[in-house]
Design a protein around this motif. Structure first.
Motif, PDB file in Angstrom:
ATOM      1  N   GLN A 160      18.554  28.922   1.759  1.00  0.00           N
ATOM      2  CA  GLN A 160      18.611  28.693   3.062  1.00  0.00           C
ATOM      3  C   GLN A 160      18.276  30.030   3.840  1.00  0.00           C
ATOM      4  O   GLN A 160      18.542  30.954   3.446  1.00  0.00           O
ATOM      5  CB  GLN A 160      19.935  27.879   3.792  1.00  0.00           C
ATOM      6  CG  GLN A 160      20.202  26.470   3.111  1.00  0.00           C
ATOM      7  CD  GLN A 160      19.092  25.698   3.289  1.00  0.00           C
ATOM      8  OE1 GLN A 160      18.513  25.732   4.643  1.00  0.00           O
ATOM      9  NE2 GLN A 160      18.574  24.840   2.553  1.00  0.00           N
ATOM     10  N   PRO A 161      17.824  29.860   5.079  1.00  0.00           N
ATOM     11  CA  PRO A 161      17.394  31.160   5.938  1.00  0.00           C
ATOM     12  C   PRO A 161      19.176  31.901   6.022  1.00  0.00           C
ATOM     13  O   PRO A 161      19.907  31.533   6.282  1.00  0.00           O
ATOM     14  CB  PRO A 161      17.128  30.807   7.206  1.00  0.00           C
ATOM     15  CG  PRO A 161      16.541  29.285   7.100  1.00  0.00           C
ATOM     16  CD  PRO A 161      17.364  28.748   6.103  1.00  0.00           C
ATOM     17  N   THR A 162      18.978  33.170   5.935  1.00  0.00           N
ATOM     18  CA  THR A 162      20.121  33.799   5.928  1.00  0.00           C
ATOM     19  C   THR A 162      20.312  34.891   7.334  1.00  0.00           C
ATOM     20  O   THR A 162      21.265  35.508   7.483  1.00  0.00           O
ATOM     21  CB  THR A 162      20.384  35.099   4.845  1.00  0.00           C
ATOM     22  OG1 THR A 162      19.095  35.649   4.889  1.00  0.00           O
ATOM     23  CG2 THR A 162      20.284  34.309   3.577  1.00  0.00           C
ATOM     24  N   ARG A 163      19.163  34.814   8.060  1.00  0.00           N
ATOM     25  CA  ARG A 163      19.131  35.572   9.601  1.00  0.00           C
ATOM     26  C   ARG A 163      20.666  35.658  10.117  1.00  0.00           C
ATOM     27  O   ARG A 163      21.342  36.290  10.285  1.00  0.00           O
ATOM     28  CB  ARG A 163      18.198  35.264  10.149  1.00  0.00           C
ATOM     29  CG  ARG A 163      18.028  36.088  11.550  1.00  0.00           C
ATOM     30  CD  ARG A 163      16.745  35.698  12.244  1.00  0.00           C
ATOM     31  NE  ARG A 163      16.571  36.786  13.295  1.00  0.00           N
ATOM     32  CZ  ARG A 163      16.009  37.798  13.285  1.00  0.00           C
ATOM     33  NH1 ARG A 163      15.440  38.065  12.319  1.00  0.00           N
ATOM     34  NH2 ARG A 163      15.604  38.507  14.203  1.00  0.00           N
ATOM     35  N   ASP A 164      20.976  34.222  10.599  1.00  0.00           N
ATOM     36  CA  ASP A 164      22.096  33.958  11.507  1.00  0.00           C
ATOM     37  C   ASP A 164      23.604  34.391  10.611  1.00  0.00           C
ATOM     38  O   ASP A 164      24.683  35.075  10.996  1.00  0.00           O
ATOM     39  CB  ASP A 164      22.259  32.664  12.191  1.00  0.00           C
ATOM     40  CG  ASP A 164      21.314  32.269  13.102  1.00  0.00           C
ATOM     41  OD1 ASP A 164      20.861  33.325  13.460  1.00  0.00           O
ATOM     42  OD2 ASP A 164      21.118  31.171  13.228  1.00  0.00           O
TER      43      ASP A 164
ATOM     44  N   GLU B  35      26.369  37.215  11.387  1.00  0.00           N
ATOM     45  CA  GLU B  35      27.931  36.821  11.700  1.00  0.00           C
ATOM     46  C   GLU B  35      28.611  37.692  10.763  1.00  0.00           C
ATOM     47  O   GLU B  35      29.852  37.751  11.137  1.00  0.00           O
ATOM     48  CB  GLU B  35      28.034  35.470  11.186  1.00  0.00           C
ATOM     49  CG  GLU B  35      27.371  34.427  12.246  1.00  0.00           C
ATOM     50  CD  GLU B  35      27.888  34.474  13.775  1.00  0.00           C
ATOM     51  OE1 GLU B  35      29.041  34.891  13.933  1.00  0.00           O
ATOM     52  OE2 GLU B  35      27.086  34.269  14.745  1.00  0.00           O
ATOM     53  N   PHE B  36      28.100  38.070   9.519  1.00  0.00           N
ATOM     54  CA  PHE B  36      28.943  38.982   8.767  1.00  0.00           C
ATOM     55  C   PHE B  36      29.295  40.242   9.189  1.00  0.00           C
ATOM     56  O   PHE B  36      30.436  40.911   9.449  1.00  0.00           O
ATOM     57  CB  PHE B  36      28.280  39.054   7.405  1.00  0.00           C
ATOM     58  CG  PHE B  36      28.784  40.111   6.448  1.00  0.00           C
ATOM     59  CD1 PHE B  36      29.777  39.859   5.784  1.00  0.00           C
ATOM     60  CD2 PHE B  36      28.164  41.397   6.384  1.00  0.00           C
ATOM     61  CE1 PHE B  36      30.328  40.679   4.699  1.00  0.00           C
ATOM     62  CE2 PHE B  36      28.615  42.233   5.296  1.00  0.00           C
ATOM     63  CZ  PHE B  36      29.803  41.995   4.642  1.00  0.00           C
ATOM     64  N   HIS B  37      28.070  40.898   9.959  1.00  0.00           N
ATOM     65  CA  HIS B  37      28.342  42.208  10.469  1.00  0.00           C
ATOM     66  C   HIS B  37      29.138  42.055  11.585  1.00  0.00           C
ATOM     67  O   HIS B  37      29.765  42.959  11.981  1.00  0.00           O
ATOM     68  CB  HIS B  37      26.812  42.691  10.990  1.00  0.00           C
ATOM     69  CG  HIS B  37      26.113  43.160   9.572  1.00  0.00           C
ATOM     70  ND1 HIS B  37      26.267  44.513   9.148  1.00  0.00           N
ATOM     71  CD2 HIS B  37      25.401  42.516   8.964  1.00  0.00           C
ATOM     72  CE1 HIS B  37      25.557  44.688   7.974  1.00  0.00           C
ATOM     73  NE2 HIS B  37      24.817  43.522   7.857  1.00  0.00           N
ATOM     74  N   LEU B  38      28.925  40.794  12.604  1.00  0.00           N
ATOM     75  CA  LEU B  38      29.718  40.900  13.686  1.00  0.00           C
ATOM     76  C   LEU B  38      31.208  40.499  13.406  1.00  0.00           C
ATOM     77  O   LEU B  38      32.034  41.267  13.978  1.00  0.00           O
ATOM     78  CB  LEU B  38      29.451  39.595  14.500  1.00  0.00           C
ATOM     79  CG  LEU B  38      30.039  39.293  15.616  1.00  0.00           C
ATOM     80  CD1 LEU B  38      29.500  40.218  16.690  1.00  0.00           C
ATOM     81  CD2 LEU B  38      29.598  37.972  16.434  1.00  0.00           C
TER      82      LEU B  38
ATOM     83  N   VAL C 204      26.950  33.700   3.705  1.00  0.00           N
ATOM     84  CA  VAL C 204      25.655  34.439   3.292  1.00  0.00           C
ATOM     85  C   VAL C 204      25.140  33.866   1.886  1.00  0.00           C
ATOM     86  O   VAL C 204      24.194  33.706   1.416  1.00  0.00           O
ATOM     87  CB  VAL C 204      26.020  35.883   3.392  1.00  0.00           C
ATOM     88  CG1 VAL C 204      24.500  36.503   2.671  1.00  0.00           C
ATOM     89  CG2 VAL C 204      25.953  36.300   4.922  1.00  0.00           C
ATOM     90  N   GLU C 205      26.323  33.938   0.897  1.00  0.00           N
ATOM     91  CA  GLU C 205      26.302  33.537  -0.373  1.00  0.00           C
ATOM     92  C   GLU C 205      25.510  32.118  -0.508  1.00  0.00           C
ATOM     93  O   GLU C 205      24.673  31.941  -1.446  1.00  0.00           O
ATOM     94  CB  GLU C 205      27.414  33.963  -1.291  1.00  0.00           C
ATOM     95  CG  GLU C 205      27.635  33.337  -2.684  1.00  0.00           C
ATOM     96  CD  GLU C 205      28.828  33.596  -3.448  1.00  0.00           C
ATOM     97  OE1 GLU C 205      28.922  33.849  -4.576  1.00  0.00           O
ATOM     98  OE2 GLU C 205      29.838  33.402  -2.881  1.00  0.00           O
ATOM     99  N   ARG C 206      26.254  31.169   0.161  1.00  0.00           N
ATOM    100  CA  ARG C 206      25.789  30.007   0.085  1.00  0.00           C
ATOM    101  C   ARG C 206      24.274  29.829   0.316  1.00  0.00           C
ATOM    102  O   ARG C 206      23.591  29.070   0.094  1.00  0.00           O
ATOM    103  CB  ARG C 206      26.863  28.856   1.103  1.00  0.00           C
ATOM    104  CG  ARG C 206      26.297  27.610   0.699  1.00  0.00           C
ATOM    105  CD  ARG C 206      27.488  26.501   1.347  1.00  0.00           C
ATOM    106  NE  ARG C 206      27.322  26.659   2.732  1.00  0.00           N
ATOM    107  CZ  ARG C 206      28.443  27.210   3.464  1.00  0.00           C
ATOM    108  NH1 ARG C 206      29.497  27.647   2.999  1.00  0.00           N
ATOM    109  NH2 ARG C 206      28.137  27.295   4.830  1.00  0.00           N
ATOM    110  N   CYS C 207      24.040  30.319   1.598  1.00  0.00           N
ATOM    111  CA  CYS C 207      22.779  30.341   2.105  1.00  0.00           C
ATOM    112  C   CYS C 207      21.513  30.751   1.005  1.00  0.00           C
ATOM    113  O   CYS C 207      20.466  30.161   0.882  1.00  0.00           O
ATOM    114  CB  CYS C 207      22.414  31.152   3.269  1.00  0.00           C
ATOM    115  SG  CYS C 207      23.230  30.517   4.908  1.00  0.00           S
TER     116      CYS C 207
ATOM    117  N   GLN D 268      23.556  40.285  -1.220  1.00  0.00           N
ATOM    118  CA  GLN D 268      24.871  39.876  -1.768  1.00  0.00           C
ATOM    119  C   GLN D 268      25.864  41.021  -2.435  1.00  0.00           C
ATOM    120  O   GLN D 268      26.891  41.218  -1.952  1.00  0.00           O
ATOM    121  CB  GLN D 268      24.910  38.563  -2.497  1.00  0.00           C
ATOM    122  CG  GLN D 268      26.419  37.720  -2.575  1.00  0.00           C
ATOM    123  CD  GLN D 268      26.619  37.426  -0.989  1.00  0.00           C
ATOM    124  OE1 GLN D 268      26.006  37.512  -0.123  1.00  0.00           O
ATOM    125  NE2 GLN D 268      27.943  36.795  -1.095  1.00  0.00           N
ATOM    126  N   ASP D 269      24.968  41.685  -3.224  1.00  0.00           N
ATOM    127  CA  ASP D 269      25.756  42.827  -3.972  1.00  0.00           C
ATOM    128  C   ASP D 269      26.081  43.870  -2.966  1.00  0.00           C
ATOM    129  O   ASP D 269      27.061  44.225  -2.816  1.00  0.00           O
ATOM    130  CB  ASP D 269      24.806  43.420  -5.064  1.00  0.00           C
ATOM    131  CG  ASP D 269      24.636  42.649  -6.210  1.00  0.00           C
ATOM    132  OD1 ASP D 269      25.327  41.518  -6.229  1.00  0.00           O
ATOM    133  OD2 ASP D 269      23.714  42.725  -6.816  1.00  0.00           O
TER     134      ASP D 269
END
Length: 235
Positions: free
Chosen positions: A135-139, A143-146, A127-130, A191-192
């Protein structure tokens, strides 16, 4: 990312089936064709087709291939009435998510294995890299929540998130953006907020993890409640 590719292919085929691009009885592209079109392995294609079969949208005929079924005859399933184009539906889903994911974070903090903790950290970095690269953060957000849900050691938590995946991440269209965009203010503190959840899980502090997840989801809920009050979309 394997799971994401499975979802992407199954979602693409599902949209085609529900739009009538494949009529009942039509044969879907072969496994070989789908691997070529999507540049994925056969295992990924098989999982995507299995998801469509579980939804009652296709059937496999031995030696003949996979064929479309009539969506109108499909048995009603949970969340079939959910439409993320309506603010009221998004609010309903966020309230349900909060009830589920607050407990998910608490359990993950105290039950996670070393490998599951690593998966949460890896998803957090993606997520941080996106965000850094625009870049889009949706996926990545999903994945973070999953990853947190997987760390509960209760398979029903990740199963639930997969069930509601289409509406799990806020959509920008409801704030006047282009289709597929995130809400304008969604990424500002993403991100925070994620970092605070990760820190609590690292510290095995279930109470703090639950509170930080609640704060994270509450922000989205409040934004949509304000949109509903302002009449920003059909309710």
């Amino acid at each position: 990312m394997r799971e994401s590719m499975v979802d992407r292919i199954s979602d693409s085929l599902r949209r085609e089936l529900e739009a009538g691009n494949f009529r009942p009885g039509d044969r879907l592209p072969s496994e070989h064709e789908l691997t070529r079109i999507h540049s994925v392995s056969r295992a990924v294609v098989r999982e995507a087709i299995a998801a469509l079969r579980a939804d009652g949208l296709v059937e496999a005929r031995k030696g003949a291939g996979v064929f479309a079924l009539d969506p109108a005859t499909r048995e009603a399933r949970p969340f079939d009435g959910l439409t993320t184009a309506r603010i009221s539906s998004v609010i309903e889903l966020l309230e349900l998510r909060t009830a589920c994911e607050v407990e998910s974070a608490a359990l993950a903090a105290t039950r996670r294995s070393p490998s599951q903790l690593e998966a949460i950290l890896d998803a957090h970095r993606v997520v941080e890299r996106c965000l850094r690269e625009g870049q889009p953060t949706r996926d990545a957000d999903f994945e973070f929540h999953l990853a947190i849900a997987n760390a509960t050691q209760n398979r029903r938590f990740p199963e639930f998130l997969q069930l509601i995946r289409s509406g799990i991440i806020p959509r920008g269209e409801l704030q006047g953006g282009q289709p597929g965009e995130r809400p304008r203010d969604y990424n500002l503190h993403l991100q925070d907020e994620h970092s605070r959840i990760v820190d609590a899980i690292l510290e095995a502090d279930g109470i703090a993890a639950a509170q930080r997840m609640k704060e994270h989801l509450r922000g989205s809920l409040e934004r949509y409640q304000e949109l509903l009050r302002a009449g920003g979309s059909a309710a």
